[in-house]
Design an enzyme around this catalytic site. Sequence first.
Site, short mmCIF file in Angstrom:
data_model
loop_
_atom_site.label_atom_id
_atom_site.label_comp_id
_atom_site.label_asym_id
_atom_site.label_seq_id
_atom_site.Cartn_x
_atom_site.Cartn_y
_atom_site.Cartn_z
N ALA A 48 0.85 -1.19 0.00
CA ALA A 48 0.00 0.00 0.00
C ALA A 48 0.89 1.24 0.00
O ALA A 48 2.03 1.20 0.45
CB ALA A 48 -0.90 -0.01 1.24
N GLY A 87 0.84 -5.02 0.88
CA GLY A 87 -0.32 -5.15 0.00
C GLY A 87 0.00 -5.80 -1.33
O GLY A 87 -0.88 -6.39 -1.96
N GLU A 91 -0.21 -9.35 -0.58
CA GLU A 91 -1.63 -9.67 -0.38
C GLU A 91 -2.39 -9.70 -1.70
O GLU A 91 -3.30 -10.52 -1.88
CB GLU A 91 -2.25 -8.64 0.58
N GLU A 131 4.40 -5.02 7.49
CA GLU A 131 3.62 -3.92 8.09
C GLU A 131 3.99 -3.69 9.54
O GLU A 131 3.90 -2.57 10.05
CB GLU A 131 2.12 -4.22 7.96
N1 CAA Z 1 4.59 3.19 -0.53
C1 CAA Z 1 5.01 4.35 -1.05
N2 CAA Z 1 6.21 4.48 -1.66
C2 CAA Z 1 7.01 3.41 -1.72
C3 CAA Z 1 6.62 2.16 -1.19
C4 CAA Z 1 5.33 2.08 -0.57
N3 CAA Z 1 4.87 0.94 -0.07
N4 CAA Z 1 7.63 1.28 -1.39
C5 CAA Z 1 8.59 1.95 -2.05
N5 CAA Z 1 8.22 3.23 -2.24
C6 CAA Z 1 8.99 4.30 -2.90
C7 CAA Z 1 10.13 4.77 -2.00
O1 CAA Z 1 9.69 5.71 -1.06
C8 CAA Z 1 11.07 5.34 -3.04
O2 CAA Z 1 10.62 6.63 -3.39
P1 CAA Z 1 11.68 7.86 -3.58
O3 CAA Z 1 12.53 7.41 -4.73
O4 CAA Z 1 10.81 9.02 -3.88
O5 CAA Z 1 12.45 7.93 -2.31
C9 CAA Z 1 10.88 4.44 -4.25
O6 CAA Z 1 9.62 3.79 -4.05
C10 CAA Z 1 11.94 3.38 -4.36
O7 CAA Z 1 12.00 2.69 -3.11
P2 CAA Z 1 13.37 2.43 -2.31
O8 CAA Z 1 14.34 3.54 -2.56
O9 CAA Z 1 13.02 2.14 -0.89
O10 CAA Z 1 13.90 1.12 -3.07
P3 CAA Z 1 14.85 -0.03 -2.48
O11 CAA Z 1 15.21 -0.87 -3.64
O12 CAA Z 1 15.93 0.55 -1.66
O13 CAA Z 1 13.91 -0.87 -1.48
C11 CAA Z 1 11.86 -2.00 -0.82
C12 CAA Z 1 12.80 -1.59 -1.99
C13 CAA Z 1 12.58 -3.00 0.10
C14 CAA Z 1 10.61 -2.64 -1.45
C15 CAA Z 1 11.49 -0.73 -0.01
O14 CAA Z 1 11.03 0.27 -0.92
C16 CAA Z 1 10.42 -0.93 1.01
O15 CAA Z 1 10.69 -1.49 2.07
N6 CAA Z 1 9.17 -0.48 0.73
C17 CAA Z 1 8.08 -0.53 1.68
C18 CAA Z 1 7.51 -1.93 1.79
C19 CAA Z 1 6.40 -1.97 2.80
O16 CAA Z 1 6.58 -1.64 3.96
N7 CAA Z 1 5.20 -2.39 2.36
C20 CAA Z 1 4.05 -2.48 3.21
C21 CAA Z 1 3.20 -1.24 3.07
S1 CAA Z 1 1.87 -1.21 4.25
C22 CAA Z 1 0.65 -2.15 3.56
O17 CAA Z 1 0.78 -2.74 2.51
C23 CAA Z 1 -0.63 -2.19 4.40
C24 CAA Z 1 -1.67 -3.15 3.92
O18 CAA Z 1 -1.69 -4.30 4.26
C25 CAA Z 1 -2.74 -2.68 3.05
#
Ligand code: CAA
Length: 258
Positions: free
Chosen positions: A65, A109, A112, A132
Site C-alpha cells: 500500500a 499489499g 496480499e 507492516e
Molecule cells: N509506498 C510508497 N512508496 C514506496 C513504497 C510504498 N509501499 N515502497 C517503495 N516506495 C517508494 C520509495 O519511497 C522510493 O521513493 P523515492 O525514490 O521518492 O524515495 C521508491 O519507491 C523506491 O524505493 P526504495 O528507494 O526504498 O527502493 P529499495 O530498492 O531501496 O527498497 C523496498 C525496496 C525494500 C521494497 C522498499 O522500498 C520498502 O521497504 N518499501 C516498503 C515496503 C512496505 O513496507 N510495504 C508495506 C506497506 S503497508 C501495507 O501494505 C498495508 C496493507 O496491508 C494494506
Amino acid sequence: MTEELIRVHTRGRVGVITLDRPRQLNALNDALMDQLGAALLAFDADAGIGAIVIAGSAKAFAAGADIEAMAGWSFMDVYQGGFITRNWETIRRVRKPVLAAVAGYAMGGGCELALACDVIVAAESAKFALPEVKLAMLPGAGGTQRLPRAIGKAKAMDMCLSGRMLDAGEADRYGLVSRVVPDAELMDSALALAEQIAAFSLPALMAIKAAVNRAWESPLSEGILFERHALYERFASADAHEGMHAFLGKRAPDFHHR
Ligand code: CAA
C-alpha cells in the site's frame, strides 16, 4: 487527465494487466487500485477472455500500500472511507482464473494482492514479505487471513510478526506460490499457463475456481456439498458432453464455453 497506472492488453483469450507505477515500485494507491479493479471487471465481463494475468515490473510486483498516502490518514478517514474494502476487494468479484506473475518485491499489499490471485507464478527474483509490523501497522488486505490458509500458522505468524522476507525457493517450498521459473521466462511461462487454462471450457473453469475457493471458506461437509452440485451442473454443459465425447472419439475437444 487521469494518470495511467496500469497497462492492459490481450493475447488470445488471456487478458493481461501490468501494474505501471515504476518510480514507487508499484505502490498501490487508490487510483491504481481503481484502475486495476475496473480492468479486472472488464475482462471478467468479456466473453472472449478465459483467464487474466496481473504482472508488475522486473524489480517489483508491488511494494505494498502507498505509505505516503496512508501516512496522513486518520481513523475516520479509513473507517468511513472504507479503505481496502472500497477498491482492493474487487478482485474477489472476478470469477475467471487470475494469475499473478511475480518478479522482485511482493511486499505488504503487493504480497496480499498476489495471495488474492488464484495462481502465483514466481520468478527466481521474487521476494515475499508482510512487513507492516515495521510500520506499527498490520497486513490489512487479507494477509492475516490468506497467508495462514496458504502456508500454515507457524510460517505465517513468523512472517507477520517479524516481517521476514521469503525468497522464491522458500515461497515455493511453503506452498505460497504455484511455480518458480527463471526471471527471463516469467512472462512467457505465465502467459503460456494462462493460455493453457483459458483454452479450457470457461464454465468449467469458473465452477472449479468457485469450488476450490469454497474449500477455504466453509467446513468440509458444506464444501463437499457445494462441489457435488457443481459436478451435477457440469452435466448441463454442452462443453462437458463435448469433452467426454472427444475423449472417447480420440479427438481434440471443440469447446464453445457454454
Ligand atoms: N509506498 C510508497 N512508496 C514506496 C513504497 C510504498 N509501499 N515502497 C517503495 N516506495 C517508494 C520509495 O519511497 C522510493 O521513493 P523515492 O525514490 O521518492 O524515495 C521508491 O519507491 C523506491 O524505493 P526504495 O528507494 O526504498 O527502493 P529499495 O530498492 O531501496 O527498497 C523496498 C525496496 C525494500 C521494497 C522498499 O522500498 C520498502 O521497504 N518499501 C516498503 C515496503 C512496505 O513496507 N510495504 C508495506 C506497506 S503497508 C501495507 O501494505 C498495508 C496493507 O496491508 C494494506
